[in-house]
Design a protein around this motif. Sequence first.
Motif, mmCIF file in Angstrom:
data_model
loop_
_atom_site.group_PDB
_atom_site.id
_atom_site.type_symbol
_atom_site.label_atom_id
_atom_site.label_comp_id
_atom_site.label_asym_id
_atom_site.label_seq_id
_atom_site.Cartn_x
_atom_site.Cartn_y
_atom_site.Cartn_z
ATOM 1 N N TYR A 18 0.852 -1.189 0.000
ATOM 2 C CA TYR A 18 0.000 0.000 0.000
ATOM 3 C C TYR A 18 0.888 1.240 0.000
ATOM 4 O O TYR A 18 2.064 1.176 0.355
ATOM 5 C CB TYR A 18 -0.873 0.039 1.256
ATOM 6 N N CYS A 19 0.333 2.353 -0.375
ATOM 7 C CA CYS A 19 1.097 3.601 -0.286
ATOM 8 C C CYS A 19 0.150 4.739 0.053
ATOM 9 O O CYS A 19 -1.070 4.596 0.015
ATOM 10 C CB CYS A 19 1.831 3.901 -1.586
ATOM 11 N N LYS A 20 0.764 5.848 0.389
ATOM 12 C CA LYS A 20 0.021 7.068 0.647
ATOM 13 C C LYS A 20 0.702 8.174 -0.149
ATOM 14 O O LYS A 20 1.878 8.450 0.060
ATOM 15 C CB LYS A 20 0.031 7.390 2.143
ATOM 16 N N VAL A 21 -0.018 8.772 -1.059
ATOM 17 C CA VAL A 21 0.514 9.853 -1.883
ATOM 18 C C VAL A 21 -0.411 11.042 -1.727
ATOM 19 O O VAL A 21 -1.613 10.935 -1.978
ATOM 20 C CB VAL A 21 0.619 9.435 -3.372
ATOM 21 N N ASP A 22 0.143 12.156 -1.311
ATOM 22 C CA ASP A 22 -0.629 13.385 -1.106
ATOM 23 C C ASP A 22 -1.861 13.157 -0.234
ATOM 24 O O ASP A 22 -2.952 13.644 -0.522
ATOM 25 C CB ASP A 22 -1.046 13.999 -2.447
ATOM 26 N N GLY A 23 -1.689 12.353 0.817
ATOM 27 C CA GLY A 23 -2.763 12.126 1.769
ATOM 28 C C GLY A 23 -3.781 11.077 1.368
ATOM 29 O O GLY A 23 -4.709 10.803 2.109
ATOM 30 N N LYS A 24 -3.633 10.478 0.208
ATOM 31 C CA LYS A 24 -4.589 9.475 -0.261
ATOM 32 C C LYS A 24 -3.949 8.083 -0.218
ATOM 33 O O LYS A 24 -2.891 7.857 -0.795
ATOM 34 C CB LYS A 24 -5.026 9.793 -1.687
ATOM 35 N N HIS A 25 -4.627 7.131 0.456
ATOM 36 C CA HIS A 25 -4.152 5.755 0.541
ATOM 37 C C HIS A 25 -4.560 4.986 -0.709
ATOM 38 O O HIS A 25 -5.676 5.133 -1.196
ATOM 39 C CB HIS A 25 -4.733 5.057 1.776
ATOM 40 N N SER A 26 -3.631 4.159 -1.210
ATOM 41 C CA SER A 26 -3.923 3.354 -2.391
ATOM 42 C C SER A 26 -3.388 1.943 -2.197
ATOM 43 O O SER A 26 -2.292 1.756 -1.669
ATOM 44 C CB SER A 26 -3.263 3.948 -3.635
ATOM 45 N N ARG A 27 -4.166 0.940 -2.644
ATOM 46 C CA ARG A 27 -3.712 -0.447 -2.653
ATOM 47 C C ARG A 27 -2.952 -0.638 -3.950
ATOM 48 O O ARG A 27 -3.433 -0.279 -5.025
ATOM 49 C CB ARG A 27 -4.916 -1.390 -2.608
ATOM 50 N N LEU A 28 -1.742 -1.197 -3.859
ATOM 51 C CA LEU A 28 -0.918 -1.348 -5.046
ATOM 52 C C LEU A 28 -0.995 -2.765 -5.621
ATOM 53 O O LEU A 28 -1.717 -3.013 -6.565
ATOM 54 C CB LEU A 28 0.523 -0.965 -4.739
ATOM 55 N N SER A 29 -0.244 -3.683 -5.026
ATOM 56 C CA SER A 29 -0.182 -5.047 -5.543
ATOM 57 C C SER A 29 0.436 -5.957 -4.491
ATOM 58 O O SER A 29 1.246 -5.495 -3.683
ATOM 59 C CB SER A 29 0.677 -5.071 -6.813
ATOM 60 N N PRO A 30 0.124 -7.253 -4.515
ATOM 61 C CA PRO A 30 0.801 -8.176 -3.601
ATOM 62 C C PRO A 30 2.262 -8.382 -3.996
ATOM 63 O O PRO A 30 3.106 -8.675 -3.170
ATOM 64 C CB PRO A 30 0.019 -9.486 -3.756
ATOM 65 N N ASP A 31 2.567 -8.222 -5.288
ATOM 66 C CA ASP A 31 3.916 -8.408 -5.808
ATOM 67 C C ASP A 31 4.722 -7.123 -5.634
ATOM 68 O O ASP A 31 4.293 -6.050 -6.068
ATOM 69 C CB ASP A 31 3.834 -8.789 -7.286
ATOM 70 N N GLU A 32 5.897 -7.229 -5.031
ATOM 71 C CA GLU A 32 6.699 -6.035 -4.733
ATOM 72 C C GLU A 32 7.110 -5.278 -5.991
ATOM 73 O O GLU A 32 7.016 -4.053 -6.055
ATOM 74 C CB GLU A 32 7.940 -6.421 -3.929
ATOM 75 N N ALA A 33 7.573 -5.991 -7.023
ATOM 76 C CA ALA A 33 8.023 -5.318 -8.246
ATOM 77 C C ALA A 33 6.866 -4.563 -8.912
ATOM 78 O O ALA A 33 7.023 -3.409 -9.327
ATOM 79 C CB ALA A 33 8.629 -6.326 -9.213
ATOM 80 N N SER A 34 5.709 -5.198 -8.992
ATOM 81 C CA SER A 34 4.536 -4.530 -9.578
ATOM 82 C C SER A 34 4.111 -3.341 -8.731
ATOM 83 O O SER A 34 3.726 -2.296 -9.259
ATOM 84 C CB SER A 34 3.368 -5.509 -9.687
ATOM 85 N N ALA A 35 4.187 -3.512 -7.416
ATOM 86 C CA ALA A 35 3.804 -2.433 -6.513
ATOM 87 C C ALA A 35 4.708 -1.222 -6.704
ATOM 88 O O ALA A 35 4.233 -0.088 -6.713
ATOM 89 C CB ALA A 35 3.853 -2.916 -5.064
#
Length: 115
Positions: A18-35
């Motif tokens: 997961y990440c947080k960019v400019d205050g917004k949380h986003s689900r990325l990917s289970p795979d680290e490279a894709s994330a």
Amino acid sequence: MTYACKARKHHENWSCWYCKVDGKHSRLSPDEASAKLLYAELVAKAGAIKSPTVHDLVAIYLGDKPNLAAATVRKKRAILDTLTAKYGDLDATQLTAHQVQFEWIEACFPNVGPP
């Protein structure tokens, strides 16, 4: 603030990046490279990361040096001030080896280097 972290849920199969960019949380990917790729895209779209200038990097480098003597820090600052005077506003990712070697070191310190 921009950051990325891995949050684990109760079961190993449910872990995801997961990440947080400019205050917004986003689900990325289970795979680290894709994330990491998705994260880079989000950051680029948001303009969240500004490349540091040469001045920024020098300031960080000289910032807190508790293990160095004050005289050593002064010497380092004197040398690096010549670099920031020449390239301080330049995006640090654009600084080339040629600029450092030939346009800075050899111009500012002509007696340094191989005979």
